[in-house]
Write a protein that holds these residues in place. Structure first.
Motif, PDB file in Angstrom:
ATOM      1  N   PHE A 116       0.817  -1.204   0.000  1.00 34.10           N
ATOM      2  CA  PHE A 116       0.000   0.000   0.000  1.00 34.10           C
ATOM      3  C   PHE A 116       0.861   1.269   0.000  1.00 34.10           C
ATOM      4  CE2 PHE A 116      -2.448  -3.189   2.480  1.00 34.10           C
ATOM      5  CZ  PHE A 116      -3.502  -3.352   1.593  1.00 34.10           C
ATOM      6  N   THR A 117       0.289   2.334  -0.555  1.00 35.98           N
ATOM      7  CA  THR A 117       0.955   3.631  -0.459  1.00 35.98           C
ATOM      8  C   THR A 117       0.753   4.213   0.939  1.00 35.98           C
ATOM      9  OG1 THR A 117      -1.000   4.663  -1.458  1.00 35.98           O
ATOM     10  CG2 THR A 117       0.859   4.190  -2.913  1.00 35.98           C
ATOM     11  N   SER A 118      -0.380   3.890   1.574  1.00 40.04           N
ATOM     12  CA  SER A 118      -0.608   4.219   2.985  1.00 40.04           C
ATOM     13  C   SER A 118      -1.614   3.209   3.533  1.00 40.04           C
ATOM     14  CB  SER A 118      -1.113   5.647   3.158  1.00 40.04           C
ATOM     15  OG  SER A 118      -2.393   5.793   2.602  1.00 40.04           O
ATOM     16  N   PHE A 119      -1.555   2.986   4.841  1.00 38.53           N
ATOM     17  CA  PHE A 119      -2.470   2.020   5.450  1.00 38.53           C
ATOM     18  C   PHE A 119      -2.616   2.310   6.939  1.00 38.53           C
ATOM     19  CE2 PHE A 119       1.738   0.225   6.010  1.00 38.53           C
ATOM     20  CZ  PHE A 119       1.717  -0.292   7.296  1.00 38.53           C
ATOM     21  N   ARG A 158      -7.085  -0.899   6.594  1.00 33.99           N
ATOM     22  CA  ARG A 158      -7.640   0.057   5.631  1.00 33.99           C
ATOM     23  C   ARG A 158      -6.438   0.501   4.812  1.00 33.99           C
ATOM     24  NH1 ARG A 158      -8.184   5.673   5.015  1.00 33.99           N
ATOM     25  NH2 ARG A 158     -10.130   6.276   4.010  1.00 33.99           N
ATOM     26  N   LYS A 160      -4.569   2.019   1.141  1.00 30.45           N
ATOM     27  CA  LYS A 160      -4.677   2.820  -0.075  1.00 30.45           C
ATOM     28  C   LYS A 160      -3.638   2.314  -1.060  1.00 30.45           C
ATOM     29  CE  LYS A 160      -4.538   7.558  -1.775  1.00 30.45           C
ATOM     30  NZ  LYS A 160      -4.315   8.965  -1.421  1.00 30.45           N
ATOM     31  N   HIS A 161      -4.112   1.936  -2.242  1.00 27.64           N
ATOM     32  CA  HIS A 161      -3.225   1.493  -3.319  1.00 27.64           C
ATOM     33  C   HIS A 161      -3.555   2.355  -4.533  1.00 27.64           C
ATOM     34  CE1 HIS A 161      -0.704  -1.092  -5.700  1.00 27.64           C
ATOM     35  NE2 HIS A 161      -1.683  -1.281  -6.565  1.00 27.64           N
ATOM     36  N   SER A 163      -4.920   5.277  -6.040  1.00 20.79           N
ATOM     37  CA  SER A 163      -5.873   6.239  -5.468  1.00 20.79           C
ATOM     38  C   SER A 163      -7.082   5.540  -4.846  1.00 20.79           C
ATOM     39  CB  SER A 163      -6.337   7.226  -6.537  1.00 20.79           C
ATOM     40  OG  SER A 163      -7.027   6.521  -7.550  1.00 20.79           O
ATOM     41  N   GLN A 164      -7.039   4.213  -4.804  1.00 19.30           N
ATOM     42  CA  GLN A 164      -8.181   3.445  -4.322  1.00 19.30           C
ATOM     43  C   GLN A 164      -7.973   3.020  -2.864  1.00 19.30           C
ATOM     44  OE1 GLN A 164      -9.189   0.312  -6.975  1.00 19.30           O
ATOM     45  NE2 GLN A 164     -10.965  -0.341  -5.796  1.00 19.30           N
ATOM     46  N   VAL A 165      -8.983   3.285  -2.019  1.00 19.75           N
ATOM     47  CA  VAL A 165      -8.941   2.911  -0.611  1.00 19.75           C
ATOM     48  C   VAL A 165      -9.967   1.801  -0.377  1.00 19.75           C
ATOM     49  CG1 VAL A 165      -9.295   3.698   1.760  1.00 19.75           C
ATOM     50  CG2 VAL A 165      -8.242   5.231   0.085  1.00 19.75           C
ATOM     51  N   GLU A 166      -9.504   0.699   0.218  1.00 11.42           N
ATOM     52  CA  GLU A 166     -10.394  -0.422   0.519  1.00 11.42           C
ATOM     53  C   GLU A 166      -9.986  -1.040   1.844  1.00 11.42           C
ATOM     54  OE1 GLU A 166     -12.102  -2.715  -2.997  1.00 11.42           O
ATOM     55  OE2 GLU A 166     -10.027  -2.359  -3.631  1.00 11.42           O
TER      56      GLU A 166
END
Length: 194
Positions: A116-119, A158, A160-161, A163-166
């Motif tokens: 992920f770019t952020s999590f 949670r 973010k990959h 621009s999508q957050v899932e």
């Protein structure tokens, strides 16, 4: 084959492997009465957690049904899962991410940083896969070196990959190796929100 074609083929293969490794997980659970639970499961819970308030749930997965006992015992929130016939499947209890042993935690953290770019970590559970006798000893914190069981870590994230957050659920081994990955499908509420 030239280098650009090799790189392209490698990228396609990686993309396909990521898509197939992340399965979707749809969960729906609702409260049920203890009278709807097989005697074997109720007896097991009463023996392991005497005089403890238990909430029973039926959990519907992608194409499966489970029964789950949720309770608080010894400072932990437990979730014990059974087949619909009352056979024990697994035992889980909530911990903080920092309670995972250092070496496994670092491997898990590195995997999430690469993925992920952020999590943000939403929930961490220790999962025991063991028979009823061994599980009882684990709950009672009996130190027996010859117990045969598997410990995993189930982590809800949670992420973010691009621009999508899932929301995701990961299952890691006790050594921090990825075993399973699911994308959690959020249920739509029954009521319209204005």
């Amino acid at each position: 084959m030239n280098t650009s074609i090799k790189i392209f083929c490698l990228l396609v293969a990686l993309t396909l492997s990521l898509q197939t490794s992340a399965q979707q997980k749809i969960e729906k659970e609702y409260r049920i009465k203890a009278s709807m639970v097989p005697k074997q499961a109720v007896d097991f819970i009463q023996e392991c957690f005497p005089d403890t308030k238990v909430k029973w749930y039926k959990e519907e997965g992608n194409s499966t049904y489970f029964l789950e006992a949720k309770l608080r015992f010894g400072g932990y929130l437990y979730s014990i899962k059974f087949n619909t016939d009352g056979t024990l499947l697994d035992t889980e209890y909530i911990i903080s991410f920092n309670q995972i042993p250092d070496q496994a935690r670092l491997k898990i953290e590195n995997h999430l940083k690469e993925r992920f770019t952020s999590f943000s970590i939403k929930k961490v559970q220790v999962q025991w896969l063991a028979d009823e006798t061994t599980t009882k000893k684990l709950i009672d914190k009996v130190k027996v070196s010859d117990l045969k069981f598997t410990t995993n870590f189930e982590i809800e994230v949670r992420g973010k990959h691009q621009s999508q957050v899932e929301f995701y659920e990961f299952l890691f081994s006790s050594k921090g190796e990825l075993l399973k990955e699911y994308t959690i499908i959020q249920r739509n509420p029954n009521n319209l929100i204005f």
